[in-house]
Design a protein around this motif. Structure first.
Motif, PDB file in Angstrom:
ATOM      1  N   THR A  80       0.843  -1.196   0.000  1.00  0.00           N
ATOM      2  CA  THR A  80       0.000   0.000   0.000  1.00  0.00           C
ATOM      3  C   THR A  80       0.878   1.245   0.000  1.00  0.00           C
ATOM      4  N   SER A  81       0.346   2.313  -0.562  1.00  0.00           N
ATOM      5  CA  SER A  81       1.017   3.617  -0.561  1.00  0.00           C
ATOM      6  C   SER A  81       0.047   4.646  -0.019  1.00  0.00           C
ATOM      7  N   ARG A  82       0.578   5.599   0.737  1.00  0.00           N
ATOM      8  CA  ARG A  82      -0.250   6.674   1.274  1.00  0.00           C
ATOM      9  C   ARG A  82       0.611   7.914   1.429  1.00  0.00           C
ATOM     10  N   SER A  83      -0.037   9.033   1.626  1.00  0.00           N
ATOM     11  CA  SER A  83       0.691  10.276   1.857  1.00  0.00           C
ATOM     12  C   SER A  83       0.069  11.001   3.038  1.00  0.00           C
ATOM     13  N   TYR A  84       0.855  11.876   3.642  1.00  0.00           N
ATOM     14  CA  TYR A  84       0.381  12.690   4.759  1.00  0.00           C
ATOM     15  C   TYR A  84       1.179  13.977   4.794  1.00  0.00           C
ATOM     16  N   GLU A  85       0.676  14.956   5.546  1.00  0.00           N
ATOM     17  CA  GLU A  85       1.390  16.222   5.712  1.00  0.00           C
ATOM     18  C   GLU A  85       1.971  16.306   7.108  1.00  0.00           C
ATOM     19  N   THR A  86       3.201  16.788   7.188  1.00  0.00           N
ATOM     20  CA  THR A  86       3.840  16.988   8.480  1.00  0.00           C
ATOM     21  C   THR A  86       3.271  18.257   9.122  1.00  0.00           C
ATOM     22  N   GLU A  87       3.656  18.503  10.362  1.00  0.00           N
ATOM     23  CA  GLU A  87       3.191  19.706  11.060  1.00  0.00           C
ATOM     24  C   GLU A  87       3.641  20.976  10.353  1.00  0.00           C
ATOM     25  N   THR A  88       4.750  20.892   9.604  1.00  0.00           N
ATOM     26  CA  THR A  88       5.259  22.057   8.875  1.00  0.00           C
ATOM     27  C   THR A  88       4.650  22.180   7.475  1.00  0.00           C
ATOM     28  N   GLY A  89       3.714  21.279   7.142  1.00  0.00           N
ATOM     29  CA  GLY A  89       3.040  21.355   5.845  1.00  0.00           C
ATOM     30  C   GLY A  89       3.742  20.615   4.721  1.00  0.00           C
ATOM     31  N   GLU A  90       4.819  19.903   5.036  1.00  0.00           N
ATOM     32  CA  GLU A  90       5.554  19.138   4.033  1.00  0.00           C
ATOM     33  C   GLU A  90       4.820  17.828   3.741  1.00  0.00           C
ATOM     34  N   LYS A  91       4.661  17.502   2.460  1.00  0.00           N
ATOM     35  CA  LYS A  91       3.963  16.272   2.084  1.00  0.00           C
ATOM     36  C   LYS A  91       4.959  15.115   2.068  1.00  0.00           C
ATOM     37  N   ARG A  92       4.602  14.017   2.722  1.00  0.00           N
ATOM     38  CA  ARG A  92       5.439  12.818   2.790  1.00  0.00           C
ATOM     39  C   ARG A  92       4.685  11.651   2.176  1.00  0.00           C
ATOM     40  N   TYR A  93       5.438  10.753   1.579  1.00  0.00           N
ATOM     41  CA  TYR A  93       4.862   9.563   0.951  1.00  0.00           C
ATOM     42  C   TYR A  93       5.433   8.326   1.624  1.00  0.00           C
ATOM     43  N   VAL A  94       4.578   7.341   1.860  1.00  0.00           N
ATOM     44  CA  VAL A  94       4.982   6.120   2.550  1.00  0.00           C
ATOM     45  C   VAL A  94       4.477   4.918   1.759  1.00  0.00           C
ATOM     46  N   THR A  95       5.347   3.933   1.584  1.00  0.00           N
ATOM     47  CA  THR A  95       4.941   2.650   1.011  1.00  0.00           C
ATOM     48  C   THR A  95       5.143   1.602   2.094  1.00  0.00           C
ATOM     49  N   GLU A  96       4.101   0.806   2.342  1.00  0.00           N
ATOM     50  CA  GLU A  96       4.135  -0.182   3.413  1.00  0.00           C
ATOM     51  C   GLU A  96       3.582  -1.510   2.915  1.00  0.00           C
ATOM     52  N   VAL A  97       3.944  -2.560   3.631  1.00  0.00           N
ATOM     53  CA  VAL A  97       3.316  -3.858   3.426  1.00  0.00           C
ATOM     54  C   VAL A  97       2.345  -4.045   4.587  1.00  0.00           C
ATOM     55  N   VAL A  98       1.070  -4.198   4.268  1.00  0.00           N
ATOM     56  CA  VAL A  98       0.062  -4.488   5.294  1.00  0.00           C
ATOM     57  C   VAL A  98       0.000  -6.005   5.408  1.00  0.00           C
ATOM     58  N   ALA A  99       0.567  -6.531   6.497  1.00  0.00           N
ATOM     59  CA  ALA A  99       0.689  -7.976   6.674  1.00  0.00           C
ATOM     60  C   ALA A  99      -0.586  -8.560   7.254  1.00  0.00           C
ATOM     61  N   ASP A 100      -1.098  -9.612   6.603  1.00  0.00           N
ATOM     62  CA  ASP A 100      -2.265 -10.309   7.141  1.00  0.00           C
ATOM     63  C   ASP A 100      -1.927 -11.726   7.584  1.00  0.00           C
ATOM     64  N   GLU A 101      -0.669 -12.133   7.385  1.00  0.00           N
ATOM     65  CA  GLU A 101      -0.180 -13.415   7.896  1.00  0.00           C
ATOM     66  C   GLU A 101       1.266 -13.248   8.321  1.00  0.00           C
TER      67      GLU A 101
END
Length: 117
Positions: free
Chosen positions: A83-104
């Motif tokens: 999965t990939s998602r993005s969020y904004e830091t407290e300073t307004g900087e946009k960050r992108y994250v790629t994660e593995v959502v483990a179900d096993e």
């Protein structure tokens, strides 16, 4: 080809102590890094190790298993989806994250390797 799915399988070593959070609902979530290693020989014939780091997140029962049995250095096999998602830091900087959502998760290695530092 319609049966192909977003599926990730990794075997590696936990890189940090898993971070467990309990949400207001009582549901648990865990985050940890996983190192996978690949070995190959370079043009001089020397053995080279290439380590890749993966961000792993899991919820519910899997998070509880990780909390109880998994520590830094533990060898595990995980299966989940990318999965990939993005969020904004407290300073307004946009960050992108790629994660593995483990179900096993499958605990590997020896029993006394649960909390190796």
């Amino acid at each position: 080809m319609s049966t192909l799915k977003n599926k990730v399988q990794l075997i590696g070593n936990v890189g940090n102590s898993p971070e467990i959070k309990t949400l207001e609902s009582g549901r648990k979530v865990v985050n940890f890094s996983l190192a996978t290693n690949e070995f190959y020989k370079n043009s001089e014939g020397e053995k080279v190790q290439d380590t890749q780091w993966h961000n792993i997140v899991s919820w519910g029962k899997i998070a509880e298993i990780v909390e109880k049995y998994v520590g830094k250095g533990k060898e595990v096999a995980i299966e989940g989806k990318l999965t990939s998602r993005s969020y904004e830091t407290e300073t307004g900087e946009k960050r992108y994250v790629t994660e593995v959502v483990a179900d096993e998760i499958l605990l590997l290695g020896t029993k006394d390797n649960t909390n190796a530092e």
